[in-house]
Design an enzyme around this catalytic site. Sequence first.
Site, PDB file in Angstrom:
ATOM      1  N   SER A 114     -71.137 -28.499  17.915  1.00 12.83           N
ATOM      2  CA  SER A 114     -70.684 -28.970  16.608  1.00 12.83           C
ATOM      3  C   SER A 114     -70.733 -30.496  16.509  1.00 12.83           C
ATOM      4  O   SER A 114     -71.770 -31.077  16.750  1.00 12.83           O
ATOM      5  CB  SER A 114     -69.287 -28.410  16.332  1.00 12.83           C
ATOM      6  OG  SER A 114     -68.965 -28.588  14.997  1.00 12.83           O
ATOM      7  N   ASP A 258     -72.628 -32.063   9.705  1.00 15.57           N
ATOM      8  CA  ASP A 258     -72.501 -32.249  11.149  1.00 15.57           C
ATOM      9  C   ASP A 258     -73.682 -31.541  11.841  1.00 15.57           C
ATOM     10  O   ASP A 258     -74.497 -30.900  11.167  1.00 15.57           O
ATOM     11  CB  ASP A 258     -71.108 -31.788  11.630  1.00 15.57           C
ATOM     12  CG  ASP A 258     -70.947 -30.279  11.657  1.00 15.57           C
ATOM     13  OD1 ASP A 258     -71.634 -29.597  10.868  1.00 15.57           O
ATOM     14  OD2 ASP A 258     -70.137 -29.785  12.454  1.00 15.57           O
ATOM     15  N   ASP A 260     -74.282 -28.825  13.405  1.00 13.34           N
ATOM     16  CA  ASP A 260     -74.559 -27.394  13.233  1.00 13.34           C
ATOM     17  C   ASP A 260     -74.332 -26.927  11.798  1.00 13.34           C
ATOM     18  O   ASP A 260     -74.359 -25.727  11.500  1.00 13.34           O
ATOM     19  CB  ASP A 260     -73.776 -26.531  14.231  1.00 13.34           C
ATOM     20  CG  ASP A 260     -72.281 -26.580  14.019  1.00 13.34           C
ATOM     21  OD1 ASP A 260     -71.774 -27.671  13.692  1.00 13.34           O
ATOM     22  OD2 ASP A 260     -71.607 -25.543  14.162  1.00 13.34           O
ATOM     23  N   ASP A 262     -71.907 -26.686   9.577  1.00 15.25           N
ATOM     24  CA  ASP A 262     -70.797 -25.927   8.987  1.00 15.25           C
ATOM     25  C   ASP A 262     -69.778 -26.857   8.335  1.00 15.25           C
ATOM     26  O   ASP A 262     -68.809 -26.409   7.745  1.00 15.25           O
ATOM     27  CB  ASP A 262     -70.132 -24.980  10.008  1.00 15.25           C
ATOM     28  CG  ASP A 262     -69.631 -25.682  11.256  1.00 15.25           C
ATOM     29  OD1 ASP A 262     -69.793 -26.904  11.365  1.00 15.25           O
ATOM     30  OD2 ASP A 262     -69.066 -24.984  12.130  1.00 15.25           O
TER      31      ASP A 262
HETATM   32 MG    MG Z   1     -69.728 -27.905  13.160  1.00 18.63          MG
END
Ligand code: MG
Length: 471
Positions: A114, A258, A260, A262
């Site tokens: 992340s 960010d 990834d 999400d």
């Molecule tokens: Mg993330």
Amino acid sequence: MFKRNFTNMTLIKSISGIRGTIGGNQSENLTPIDIVKFTTAYSRLIKDKNPGKRITVVVGRDARISGSMVDSLVEGTLLGCGVDVINVGLCTTPGTEMAVITHKADGGIIITASHNPRQWNALKLLNECGEFLDDAEGKQVLAMADELDYIYPNIDNIGKVILREDFNAKHIAQVLALPLVDAEAIRKRKFKVVVDAVNSVGGIVIPALLRELGCEVVELNTEPTGEFAHNPEPLPENLSEISEVIRKEGADLGIVVDPDVDRLAFVMENGEMFVEEYTLVAVADYVLRHTKGNTVSNLSSSRALSDITARYEGCSYSAAAVGEVNVVKKMKETNAVIGGEGNGGVIYPELHYGRDALVGVALFLTYFAGLNVTMSELRRSYPAYFASKNKIELTPEIDVDKILSEIKHRYSGERVNDIDGIKIDFEENWVHLRKSNTEPIIRIYTEAKSMAEADALAKRFISEIEQIYKA
Ligand code: MG
């Protein structure tokens, strides 16, 4: 300033997966041995849940430098455990979740740390719904990872890679097909949007989504090289470059995700932050206009969501413990139509129960296209709250639970929520005190109608806590 002190510990095992730094000793870092152990334990969990069934697991990864190495280990281990693999390659967290649902797989593993810096990586573990494992399943994986007596399948029973195919275009198509996403309305506005994807998978999917929506895209850090151009957490102190470019380009807005994808943050036309707490607030405002229902965020998120929800008749807001899995659980319990986290995490169950920046972008732009205001005008239409995030560092012998229960007792006349630390909702502001599971600290989050007031409230509780443990 970004700072992390994990007291000599860089492998963090939790129910949502394992996270650690690459290199070094096994079981102290995320080494190949640790990856194999956890992937084996995860395979066993999924196989135990489906006795006698041939298992398929989706594997996706963000663009960090160690991604390909970790991917090889995860894929090889799954095959060695007799699990078939659908490998979607470079993919976002929400995209991998949607791939699990779409391919009707039995689970999924997302290889991403992340917002953590480049030396980190992690395995996020999904169930057959493309959602994070629950507490009990997470604990089972942790326990099994330490067992060394597992008997791997023989040659006739190893798994195979049944599909190696990108899923990002499908995910974008699924987002665009949502009834509340009006691509035509967005295309007419021809928005100019600056994107900062910190050189991870957001650089592939966000510009592609925006071009489908007829936007003129100015790209910053959109090469998925894993060489993060700045600290990857989408916080104001890491985002000076995009602010300048928005002003120079005369763009309508900026979009930051960010590594990834999400978490989603917007930047306004004047280069200032829309503030990531307000991503969910604005998207919820749009969704509630069209779908009456309930909302959920976590206890540390802005009160603005509760305020906005109250503007719609028959709609009510609930708070969940911190953590996506807790928010999702509460959303299901309350049959929420929209929810998420103040850190820019939008969860729209109409598509799936996972934080999804692509859904956030598409819903937000549909809303924004219909408004005829600037980003800063829209921001001013929302209640203005300011959050202050602090922590107290303690010594390990101090009993944090005792401190928190003393605070709870002292404020028993106020609105107190103790499902996750102690949250006290005062009339004008709130404070949320949480202990960390990995360090001897108490996090102190406050929110108020000015920054000075939020800071003062935090100070007041810091000295109150000091007074308690020194007594
Ligand atoms: Mg993330």
